[in-house]
Scaffold this motif. Structure first.
Motif, PDB file in Angstrom:
ATOM      1  N   LYS A  87       0.829  -1.211   0.000  1.00  0.00           N
ATOM      2  CA  LYS A  87       0.000   0.000   0.000  1.00  0.00           C
ATOM      3  C   LYS A  87       0.859   1.256   0.000  1.00  0.00           C
ATOM      4  O   LYS A  87       0.608   2.205  -0.753  1.00  0.00           O
ATOM      5  CB  LYS A  87      -0.928  -0.009   1.213  1.00  0.00           C
ATOM      6  N   ALA A  88       1.878   1.259   0.847  1.00  0.00           N
ATOM      7  CA  ALA A  88       2.781   2.414   0.865  1.00  0.00           C
ATOM      8  C   ALA A  88       3.531   2.526  -0.451  1.00  0.00           C
ATOM      9  O   ALA A  88       3.743   3.624  -0.983  1.00  0.00           O
ATOM     10  CB  ALA A  88       3.769   2.281   2.027  1.00  0.00           C
ATOM     11  N   PHE A  89       3.904   1.357  -1.002  1.00  0.00           N
ATOM     12  CA  PHE A  89       4.639   1.352  -2.274  1.00  0.00           C
ATOM     13  C   PHE A  89       3.784   1.927  -3.400  1.00  0.00           C
ATOM     14  O   PHE A  89       4.234   2.765  -4.183  1.00  0.00           O
ATOM     15  CB  PHE A  89       5.066  -0.078  -2.611  1.00  0.00           C
TER      16      PHE A  89
ATOM     17  N   LYS B 287       1.354   3.344 -11.803  1.00  0.00           N
ATOM     18  CA  LYS B 287       0.546   3.221 -10.581  1.00  0.00           C
ATOM     19  C   LYS B 287      -0.696   2.382 -10.827  1.00  0.00           C
ATOM     20  O   LYS B 287      -0.993   1.447 -10.073  1.00  0.00           O
ATOM     21  CB  LYS B 287       0.148   4.609 -10.092  1.00  0.00           C
TER      22      LYS B 287
ATOM     23  N   GLY C 108       1.324   3.979  -3.117  1.00  0.00           N
ATOM     24  CA  GLY C 108       1.115   5.404  -2.895  1.00  0.00           C
ATOM     25  C   GLY C 108       2.262   6.249  -3.411  1.00  0.00           C
ATOM     26  O   GLY C 108       2.086   7.428  -3.739  1.00  0.00           O
ATOM     27  N   SER C 109       3.463   5.630  -3.511  1.00  0.00           N
ATOM     28  CA  SER C 109       4.642   6.388  -3.970  1.00  0.00           C
ATOM     29  C   SER C 109       4.848   6.327  -5.480  1.00  0.00           C
ATOM     30  O   SER C 109       5.723   7.013  -6.003  1.00  0.00           O
ATOM     31  CB  SER C 109       5.897   5.848  -3.272  1.00  0.00           C
ATOM     32  N   LEU C 110       4.054   5.499  -6.162  1.00  0.00           N
ATOM     33  CA  LEU C 110       4.295   5.296  -7.594  1.00  0.00           C
ATOM     34  C   LEU C 110       3.811   6.467  -8.428  1.00  0.00           C
ATOM     35  O   LEU C 110       2.819   7.135  -8.119  1.00  0.00           O
ATOM     36  CB  LEU C 110       3.596   4.014  -8.076  1.00  0.00           C
ATOM     37  N   THR C 111       4.505   6.681  -9.533  1.00  0.00           N
ATOM     38  CA  THR C 111       4.133   7.717 -10.495  1.00  0.00           C
ATOM     39  C   THR C 111       3.040   7.204 -11.426  1.00  0.00           C
ATOM     40  O   THR C 111       2.852   5.996 -11.582  1.00  0.00           O
ATOM     41  CB  THR C 111       5.357   8.116 -11.337  1.00  0.00           C
TER      42      THR C 111
END
Length: 607
Positions: free
Chosen positions: A11-13, A43, A15-18
């Motif tokens: 989930k955190a990963f 994303k 959220g950081s994706l472009t």
């Protein structure tokens, strides 16, 4: 897939994706890359894998093993496509569709000399001259070269061979070359043949025929009837060749691809059309580890295949390809001209597409019928010898004799890893070879490949010689003299203790011998072919020896028929008495002249 604290938090990963383009890599707990994919929107695409429910069994199987995901952001989708292709080929992930990557395809090369050489070519095209192709296989390129030699008689020999000739070689004698090496043809006339050959390779057959007809009429008007007849025959051969080539009315360059499936076996078939001419077809069996649809396999195959080689201006596919526009743009930029990918076609193109689908279905059926172990052995042999593709046709030669008596050479043929006994041949060696294995091997190879060069059979992909570097050198010399190109030569020498599993393999062009593990499938296949050649040679030698020992020496004497033989045997009480008789005694027998008596006497003195 673990979501425990300290481990991969998807989930955190996410959220950081472009939302831009890029490539993602699914990794296992051991760090192995399981799957590589590209995305227009990283994303959205990566998030789709982390839904609770997946309709696809392949995605569920993949995600059970995924421990973490890595991404590489790219500027464009084109960059993502290229990077994805490079990563797939570098890491060969288990869950990607993988094609066997042939390093290069054969071409026909017309060199840039005053008298250009027509030759088979593979590798980076840096040589001067014109290249035509690519051809789907060595066999199809060889067949085209053979056709061109019959039609236009261009030299196939190497430059060193060409420079050092003082008289025409075999190619001239079998009417496949005009012998420019000894000035039997002028540079101008040879250049005209070269130009016609290039037009023929470009698919402009009718232009060549029109030119030859005009020359034929001119020769006829000049009363040069022999030349006119020669041109007439050439036109007839061209029309026959044109009928065999399935020339389409459209003179374009395009590839036609279709996919067939049976269970977990997929086959991609490609038909190559250049200048409206069918250059042949090739089939691929990509590795597919999970359940895929045909269009998915085709979509994965296309970039892996075309990003590393020259693509034609048009690629026709049996299914609509996802992201075709991105691949079109990438291939067009690489080629410097527009390349289109189409799946809705009519007319000739629709007929080619149907033929490609039939080829793919037939290839799948053949593969199912072929022994799996034979396929594995051929693949292993190709890898061990560094061949571009598995050798489909192999020939092996062996020599058998007893102290030089009744020497026989055997040639056994294997197709797709299995004996093709209908193509086996034996060669009874002439007396002058005696017990010289090198001379006998040279004679057998020369007789065999002279016939094949005349079109009496098919050349092998791999030629095995039972023997070491000496026998291999003999084979290299014969192939050079006959200008046989594109055949890999391999000497198979017994090890120090002459025990199976210790063989030394001498590959032409390589200095050090190759030694394979005793349990290697490639070595076992080589041993099987070598042993079959040995068995066939021994059987032929024993048969020839027994025949020679059963026959009477009197039968070999010219002029001594059955009746005279009976009179001799009756007069002297048998062969022993004839052997001890002098010329005068022999001449005293009715019907035996002094000259014949001398021949009989000499025959027994030579034993």
């Amino acid at each position: 897939m673990s979501e425990e604290a300290g481990e991969f938090d998807h989930k955190a990963f996410l959220g950081s994706l472009t939302t831009g383009p890029g490539v993602y890599r699914m990794l296992s707990a051991q760090g192995d890359i399981l799957y590589v994919g590209k995305a227009r929107n990283l994303k959205r695409r990566v998030a789709s894998y982390f839904r609770k429910n997946h309709d696809s069994p392949k995605t569920r199987a993949l995600m059970v093993q995924v421990e973490r995901v890595e991404v590489t952001v790219t500027h464009t989708e084109t960059e993502a496509l290229i990077l994805e292709n490079n990563l797939i080929k570098a890491h060969r992930p288990r869950y990607n569709v993988l094609m066997r990557d042939d390093k290069s395809y054969p071409y026909i090369h017309l060199s840039g000399h005053t008298y250009p050489r027509l030759s088979f070519y593979r590798g980076t095209r840096r040589e001067k001259g014109r290249f035509f192709g690519p051809y789907p296989s060595v066999a199809s390129a060889r067949a085209a070269i053979s056709e061109l030699q019959k039609l236009f008689k261009l030299r196939p020999c190497t430059d060193s061979f060409f420079r050092n000739r003082s008289r025409p070689c075999l190619q001239y004698q079998i009417n496949r070359c005009t012998a420019p090496c000894v000035a039997y043809i002028s540079a101008e006339e040879y250049a005209r043949d070269v130009e016609n050959a290039m037009l023929f390779l470009e698919g402009r057959n009718q232009d060549v025929i029109d030119r030859l007809i005009a020359r034929m009429e001119t020769a006829s008007e000049a009363l040069a009837f022999e030349k006119a007849a020669e041109l007439r025959d050439q036109v007839a051969r061209l029309r026959q060749a044109q009928a065999r080539q399935y020339v389409t009315g459209d003179q374009g360059d395009f590839d036609v691809l279709a996919v067939a499936r049976h269970g977990d076996i997929f086959c991609v078939a490609i038909i190559y059309i250049r200048g409206g001419r069918n250059l042949g077809s090739k089939t691929f069996f990509p590795r597919v580890s999970m359940d895929h649809e045909e269009r998915e396999v085709l979509a994965a195959f296309l970039p892996q295949y075309y990003l590393d080689r020259d693509a034609p201006r048009e690629i026709i596919t049996a299914h609509a390809v996802p992201d075709a526009a991105v691949l079109e743009a990438t291939l067009s930029e690489k080629a410097g001209h527009k390349i289109g990918i189409r799946h809705r076609v009519r007319g000739d193109r629709a007929r080619w597409l149907k033929m490609a689908a039939e080829n793919a279905s037939q290839a799948v059926a053949s593969r199912l019928a072929t022994d799996r172990h034979a396929r594995q052995a051929l693949d292993a042999l190709a890898e061990a010898l560094g061949l571009e593709e598995p050798p489909r046709r192999m020939e092996c030669f062996d020599i058998s004799h007893t102290s030089g008596e009744s020497t026989v050479a055997s040639c056994v043929v294997f197709e797709e890893g299995a004996p093709a006994s209908q193509d086996y041949r034996r060669f009874n060696m002439r007396g002058e070879t005696g017990g010289d294995d090198y001379a006998a091997m040279g004679e057998a190879l020369e007789r065999r490949y002279t016939r094949l060069q005349k079109g009496e059979g098919r050349l092998p992909d791999l030629l095995l010689i039972d023997g070491g570097r000496g026998q291999l050198s003999v084979a290299e010399r014969v192939m050079e003299d006959l200008q046989v190109d594109g055949v890999t030569l391999l000497g198979v020498a017994k090890g120090q203790d002459r025990r199976a599993g210790q063989e030394q393999l001498f590959l032409s062009g390589r200095k050090a011998p190759l030694i394979l593990p005793p349990d290697s499938p490639a070595l076992k296949l080589i041993q099987r072919i070598r042993d079959e050649a040995h068995r066939f040679a021994i059987a032929g030698h024993r048969h020839r020896r027994s025949r020679s020992r059963r026959s009477s020496p009197l039968e070999a004497i010219p002029g001594l028929g059955p009746k005279r033989r009976q009179q001799l045997l009756k007069a002297f009480g048998g062969l022993q008495g004839i052997r001890q008789a002098g010329v005068e005694d022999l001449a005293a027998v009715k019907g035996i002249s002094r000259a014949l008596a001398q021949r009989i006497y000499d025959e027994f003195r030579l034993e």
